[in-house]
Design an enzyme around this catalytic site. Structure first.
Site, PDB file in Angstrom:
ATOM      1  N   GLU A   1      -1.992  -3.799  -4.198  1.00  0.00           N
ATOM      2  CA  GLU A   1      -1.856  -2.500  -4.866  1.00  0.00           C
ATOM      3  C   GLU A   1      -1.200  -2.711  -6.422  1.00  0.00           C
ATOM      4  OE1 GLU A   1      -0.377  -3.909  -1.238  1.00  0.00           O
ATOM      5  OE2 GLU A   1      -0.908  -2.229  -0.151  1.00  0.00           O
TER       6      GLU A   1
ATOM      7  N   PHE B   1      10.573  -0.351  10.814  1.00  0.00           N
ATOM      8  CA  PHE B   1       9.499  -1.923  10.843  1.00  0.00           C
ATOM      9  C   PHE B   1       8.181  -0.726   8.875  1.00  0.00           C
ATOM     10  CE2 PHE B   1       4.527  -2.753  10.703  1.00  0.00           C
ATOM     11  CZ  PHE B   1       5.194  -3.765   9.909  1.00  0.00           C
ATOM     12  N   GLN B   2       8.861  -2.304   8.549  1.00  0.00           N
ATOM     13  CA  GLN B   2       7.795  -1.792   6.930  1.00  0.00           C
ATOM     14  C   GLN B   2       8.704  -0.527   5.813  1.00  0.00           C
ATOM     15  OE1 GLN B   2       3.764  -1.270   7.180  1.00  0.00           O
ATOM     16  NE2 GLN B   2       3.678  -3.557   7.031  1.00  0.00           N
TER      17      GLN B   2
ATOM     18  N   LYS C   1       5.336  10.078   7.046  1.00  0.00           N
ATOM     19  CA  LYS C   1       4.430   9.655   8.248  1.00  0.00           C
ATOM     20  C   LYS C   1       4.475  11.363   8.953  1.00  0.00           C
ATOM     21  CE  LYS C   1       1.400   7.284  11.072  1.00  0.00           C
ATOM     22  NZ  LYS C   1       1.547   5.614  11.790  1.00  0.00           N
TER      23      LYS C   1
ATOM     24  N   MET D   1       0.505 -18.700 -25.164  1.00  0.00           N
ATOM     25  CA  MET D   1       1.411 -17.921 -26.110  1.00  0.00           C
ATOM     26  C   MET D   1       2.480 -18.775 -25.731  1.00  0.00           C
ATOM     27  SD  MET D   1       1.902 -15.733 -28.344  1.00  0.00           S
ATOM     28  CE  MET D   1       1.138 -13.882 -28.503  1.00  0.00           C
TER      29      MET D   1
END
Ligand SMILES: Cc1cc2nc3c(=O)[nH]c(=O)nc-3n(C[C@H](O)[C@H](O)[C@H](O)COP(=O)(O)OP(=O)(O)OC[C@H]3O[C@@H](n4cnc5c(N)ncnc54)[C@H](O)[C@@H]3O)c2cc1C
Ligand SMILES: Cc1ncc(C[n+]2csc(CCOP(=O)(O)OP(=O)(O)O)c2C)c(N)n1
Lengths: 186, 583
Positions: B52, B114-115, B164, B481
């Site tokens: 993502e 969940f999640q 959802k 760097m």
């Protein structure tokens, strides 16, 4: 502050607070912020203050227009003039903030706070507490044989003074609302 | 137009009505209803990324190269938390994005389902605004408002979190209408302040335009007006990393980039000017260096659409809140009506002084016969690609600064880099987003090997969608760097700044189904670059470069513009202990 006065290892300093062009004198300002009363709006305002390291001395919030779902947040903050200006600009950026007013610069305003103080004691102390409360125009809103709850409204300094006097007389608990403020006149 | 439909369908309908043609995303349980709708339509293309974070950077590349809002779709919990770096990146660089994150059903919110993650809570400080939609009837208007907020004023990322059950439920769809939002940033600048700036322009003897990402944000008209104003006044112009391309690198008034790794002439002009005109830049600390020594003799004008940018760091003598294009148009109008005056003689003397600074040739480096100098690699890349229809993205590090120094940009929106957050891993996914938006163009990601590895999984995306992105990796086998700072600041103690156990990039390319090219001899470089350009598909170009090259010029932390380090001087101990606490 001069950039070169930073001590080695003083990691709390960063390039960001080296602002010699700005005044270093801190001022106390009262801000009135009109916001949409939606979930999370208070978190946005508080998150802004904590995330950017600004002070909050007092913060009050309540819905003031139930049909338009507007809340008024009154914030008392302290900072240099440049920081105060930043705070106002940053508040103004929040999408659900409608208006930001600096009551400290927009002309005279009235500030009030409400406090309740529980004073526990008997005998002379109890009498003395009662006498002081009258002088401060505090009301007794609850009493038992050995305690009072006083309610007092006024500028924060007045409440401080009253609390200081109550301390030796048995001040047990204090609850304060924080400051509400309105600009005077039209 | 109002219609009944499910929340999931509404999402697609609202995006279509907003003119969205591409979504970058990754599915999961809470997002299934919306993914089901994606399956059943053909108007919006879904680009399946591999992570993502990649989706967000790809959307950033898409947005920055088109001026449109980039759109992402992710699932709840880990899908949403993986967007946090990208959102923060977009917030700091003012990139318009809409991230649609999915959420557990409303009746499970707060139950550690969940999640489940508090996505609006987590992303509140890294979005311009975010919404949790609990009512399907409000979904379409929220998406329209979110798009409006993302692209208006100072652009930025927004997030809409959709449980959802809200996706499954039916509600009334509302088409976009002229915004009723109270969020209407001011575009026109105050005419009094603008007139004061015009008066300052007329009187200035040593002026300089300091332009930034705000010119790109404002749109192509702003770049056009900037060119007109610069060319008409004859004033020199520099730009931040974020504004490159607003004024053409081939233009005669161009000073090059300014700041920590900016050009000598640009920084000296900033230090010595008497009028500094900031056009859509934010006085970042990479620019100002030591603040009490920053451009000490100048009157400072600041044009910015965000009032909080003004006086945040540097006090503005002439503050102008407004959109760059609108303000430049008014400046030009007023300046012309007052007779197009400038202090011609003084300004030409100033330009001569600048030519002397240019003659220092601050980008000079020691050439090598045996190893490829990173600067040389970029010079050759520039020579072989500058006439093409080209877009450049970068990762973060030395290579990024060299790319800014050695590549020339003639147009805005052609240079995509992570400036404010400095996110390693930005460049590869960003190049994918750019290539999606410009399928026929040449898209090159100038990368360091360490940064590139951070999101290398996105090679899979490039191969799947046949995106011929060129990954030009300047491989110094170091976190270059970091190593440079350790050399200059920490007594050459190279703590953890090695890229050990690197993959064989050619084999890696082949494993992904792409082409790999290895080049280590300067004599082979041109041919190898041509081979990369001629290949019609994604390429990983492993360019083995000099390992301990330093990026100069450099203004050490805590120093002023005129205390810049040039070239290969003895650089030991140049940053004193006081400067070393600054980053
Ligand atoms: C390793 C590294 C080194 C770096 N070194 C340098 C360096 O040497 N030099 C350098 O320049 N940068 C450097 N950077 C980048 C630096 O950190 C900042 O990201 C950059 O300088 C900021 O650019 P900017 O001022 O143009 O602001 P941006 O972040 O692009 O912000 C744009 C400003 O314009 C305003 N704006 C937006 N839209 C409009 C509009 N329509 N009208 C008017 N105003 C608008 C915004 O409110 C904002 O204030 C470096 C980054 C990294 C990672
Ligand atoms: C995600 C992230 N982690 C750490 C850093 C700190 N950092 C800045 S540049 C750099 C090294 C980059 O190395 P490489 O990609 O090989 O580029 P080079 O500097 O060698 O060109 C690091 C670790 C960062 N910018 N981003």
């Amino acid at each position: 502050m001069n950039a070169l006065q930073i001590k080695k290892g003083a990691t709390k300093h960063s390039a960001y607070n080296l602002r010699p062009a700005f005044s270093e004198i801190e001022e106390r300002h009262t801000l009135a912020v009109l916001v949409e009363n939606e979930p999370g709006v208070l978190a946005r305002v508080i998150g802004l203050f904590s995330g950017r390291g600004y002070n909050i001395e007092s913060l009050t919030v309540a819905e003031v227009d139930h049909t338009g779902h507007r809340s008024r947040i009154t914030i008392v903050t302290k900072g240099t003039p440049q920081v105060i200006e930043q705070i106002k600009a940053q508040l103004g950026r929040i999408v659900v903030v409608h208006e930001v007013h600096d009551l400290t610069v927009e002309g005279p305003s009235v500030e009030r706070e409400l406090a309740m103080l529980k004073v526990v004691g008997q005998g002379d102390k109890r009498v003395e507490a009662m006498r002081m409360a009258e002088i401060f125009r505090a009301n007794v809103v609850d009493t038992t044989l050995d305690s009072f709850i006083f309610e007092i409204t006024g500028a924060p300094e007045k409440i401080d003074a009253f609390a200081d006097l109550m301390r030796p007389l048995g001040l047990a608990e204090i609850a304060r609302t924080g400051v509400a403020a309105l600009r005077r006149g039209l | 137009m109002t219609r009944e439909m499910t929340g999931a369908k509404m999402v697609i309908q609202a995006l279509k009505d907003q003119g969205v043609d591409t979504i970058f995303g990754y599915p999961g349980g809470a997002a299934l209803p919306i993914y089901d709708e994606i399956f059943q339509q053909n108007d919006i293309r879904h680009i399946l990324v591999r992570h993502e974070q990649g989706a967000v950077h790809a959307a950033e590349g898409y947005a920055r190269s088109t001026g449109k809002v980039g759109v992402c779709l992710v699932t709840s919990g880990p899908g949403a938390t993986n967007t946090v770096t990208g959102l923060t990146d977009a917030l700091l660089d003012s990139i318009p994005l809409l991230v649609i994150s999915c959420q557990v059903p409303t009746f499970l919110i707060g139950s550690d389902a969940f999640q489940e993650a508090d996505t609006v809570g987590i992303t509140r400080p890294c979005t311009k605004h975010n919404w949790l939609v609990k009512d399907t009837d409000k979904l379409s208007s929220t998406i329209h408002e979110a798009m409006h907020v993302a692209r208006s004023g100072r652009p930025g990322p927004v997030l809409v979190d959709i449980p959802k059950d809200v996706q499954f439920a039916s509600g009334t769809y509302e088409a976009p209408k002229p915004s009723t939002s109270h969020y209407k940033p001011r575009l026109k600048g105050d005419l009094e302040e603008i007139t004061e700036l015009v008066a300052a322009i007329e009187k200035a003897k040593r002026p300089v335009f300091y332009t930034g990402g705000g010119v790109v944000n404002s749109g192509p008209a702003a770049s056009q007006l900037l060119r007109e104003l610069v060319d008409a006044t004859g004033f020199p112009v520099t730009s931040t990393l974020m504004g490159l391309g607003s004024y053409p690198a081939s233009g005669k008034n161009w000073l090059g980039m300014l700041g920590m790794h900016g050009l000598y002439e640009a920084n000296m002009a900033m230090h010595g000017c008497d009028l500094l005109i900031n056009v859509g830049a934010r006085f970042d600390d990479r620019i100002t260096g030591r603040i009490d020594a920053f451009s000490p003799k100048s009157k400072k004008a600041h044009i910015d659409i965000d009032p909080s940018s003004i006086n945040k760091v540097i006090k503005a003598d002439i503050p102008i809140v407004g959109d760059v294009a609108h303000v430049l148009e008014d400046i030009l109008k007023i300046w012309k009506s007052r007779g197009r005056k400038t202090e011609v003689e003084a300004v030409s003397k100033w330009n001569k002084q600048i030519d002397e600074w240019r003659a220092v040739r601050c980008l000079t480096y020691r050439q090598s016969e045996t190893s490829i100098k990173p600067q040389y690699a970029l010079q050759r890349l520039e020579a072989l690609t500058k006439d093409r229809d080209r877009y450049i993205t970068t990762e973060v590090g030395q290579h990024q600064m060299w790319a800014a120094q050695f590549l020339g940009f003639e147009q805005p929106n052609r240079w995509m880099t992570s400036g404010g957050l400095g996110t390693m891993g930005y460049g590869l996914p960003a190049s994918i987003g750019v290539q999606i938006a410009h399928p026929e163009s040449l898209v090159i990601n100038v990368a360091g090997e360490a940064s590139w590895l951070m999101n290398m999984q996105e090679m899979g995306t490039a191969v799947q969608f046949r995106l011929p992105v060129k990954q030009f990796i300047l491989n110094n086998e170091r976190l270059g760097m970091v190593r440079q700072w350790q050399e200059l600041l920490h007594g050459e103690r190279y703590s953890q700044s090695w890229s050990e156990a690197l993959p064989d990039f050619v084999k890696l390319a082949e494993a992904f189904g792409a082409k790999g090219i290895l080049c280590k001899d300067p004599k082979d470089l041109d041919d190898a670059i041509m081979e990369m350009l001629d290949y019609d598909g994604p390429v990983i170009f492993d360019c083995l470069v000099e390992k301990h090259e330093n990026c100069f010029p450099m203004i050490p932390s805590g120093k002023a513009h005129n205390e810049m380090l040039l070239g290969d001087a003895d650089t030991q101990g140049v940053i004193d202990s006081k400067g070393s606490v600054l980053v």
